[in-house]
Design an enzyme around this catalytic site. Structure first.
Site, PDB file in Angstrom:
ATOM      1  N   ARG A  10      21.344 -39.552 -37.590  1.00  0.00           N
ATOM      2  CA  ARG A  10      20.677 -40.111 -36.410  1.00  0.00           C
ATOM      3  C   ARG A  10      21.669 -40.738 -35.431  1.00  0.00           C
ATOM      4  O   ARG A  10      21.277 -41.170 -34.354  1.00  0.00           O
ATOM      5  CB  ARG A  10      19.642 -41.145 -36.848  1.00  0.00           C
ATOM      6  CG  ARG A  10      18.487 -40.537 -37.627  1.00  0.00           C
ATOM      7  CD  ARG A  10      17.396 -41.553 -37.923  1.00  0.00           C
ATOM      8  NE  ARG A  10      17.902 -42.757 -38.557  1.00  0.00           N
ATOM      9  CZ  ARG A  10      17.853 -43.009 -39.856  1.00  0.00           C
ATOM     10  NH1 ARG A  10      17.322 -42.141 -40.687  1.00  0.00           N
ATOM     11  NH2 ARG A  10      18.325 -44.136 -40.337  1.00  0.00           N
ATOM     12  N   CYS A  11      22.940 -40.784 -35.811  1.00  0.00           N
ATOM     13  CA  CYS A  11      23.969 -41.423 -34.983  1.00  0.00           C
ATOM     14  C   CYS A  11      24.745 -40.364 -34.215  1.00  0.00           C
ATOM     15  O   CYS A  11      25.326 -39.451 -34.799  1.00  0.00           O
ATOM     16  CB  CYS A  11      24.909 -42.218 -35.885  1.00  0.00           C
ATOM     17  SG  CYS A  11      26.379 -42.843 -35.050  1.00  0.00           S
TER      18      CYS A  11
END
Length: 115
Positions: A10-11
């Site tokens: 998600r980064c």
């Protein structure tokens, strides 16, 4: 080359780091550290090998950091390592380990130093 990335999909920085590794022709071992966190000992070794302090490796902007009181004066490395081991969301990302070294790849271009 044996490469391990401690990855959070998600980064954006973590995704960019993974893409840079693959663009360099390598397929790393991917550890989604939020699901499979490194042991406290491994975390401590990665931080030492990267040349960072424990404080530089913790995500101090994460809400949990303050909730756990880790922003209080006098909090030492042992308390930070314990918190990071218990709550991997507090580990800054992404760490990449190769035979050439360990880096916290923020910005993601730092990965090139160890490829």
């Amino acid at each position: 080359m044996d490469i391990t990335i401690y990855h959070n999909p998600r980064c954006g920085t973590s995704r960019n780091t993974l893409a840079a590794i693959r663009e360099a022709g390598h397929e790393p071992h991917i550890v989604e550290y939020l699901e499979t966190p490194p042991s406290r000992a491994r975390l401590q070794q990665m931080i030492a090998d990267s040349g960072l302090s424990v404080r530089e490796a913790v995500r101090s902007k994460e809400a949990l950091f303050a909730e756990l009181g880790l922003d209080a004066p006098g909090i030492g490395d042992d308390a930070l390592l314990d918190a990071m081991a218990a709550h991997p969301v507090l580990i800054n990302r992404p760490f990449v380990a190769t035979p050439k070294g360990v880096r916290l790849c923020r910005p993601f271009e730092l990965v090139r130093e160890i490829l």
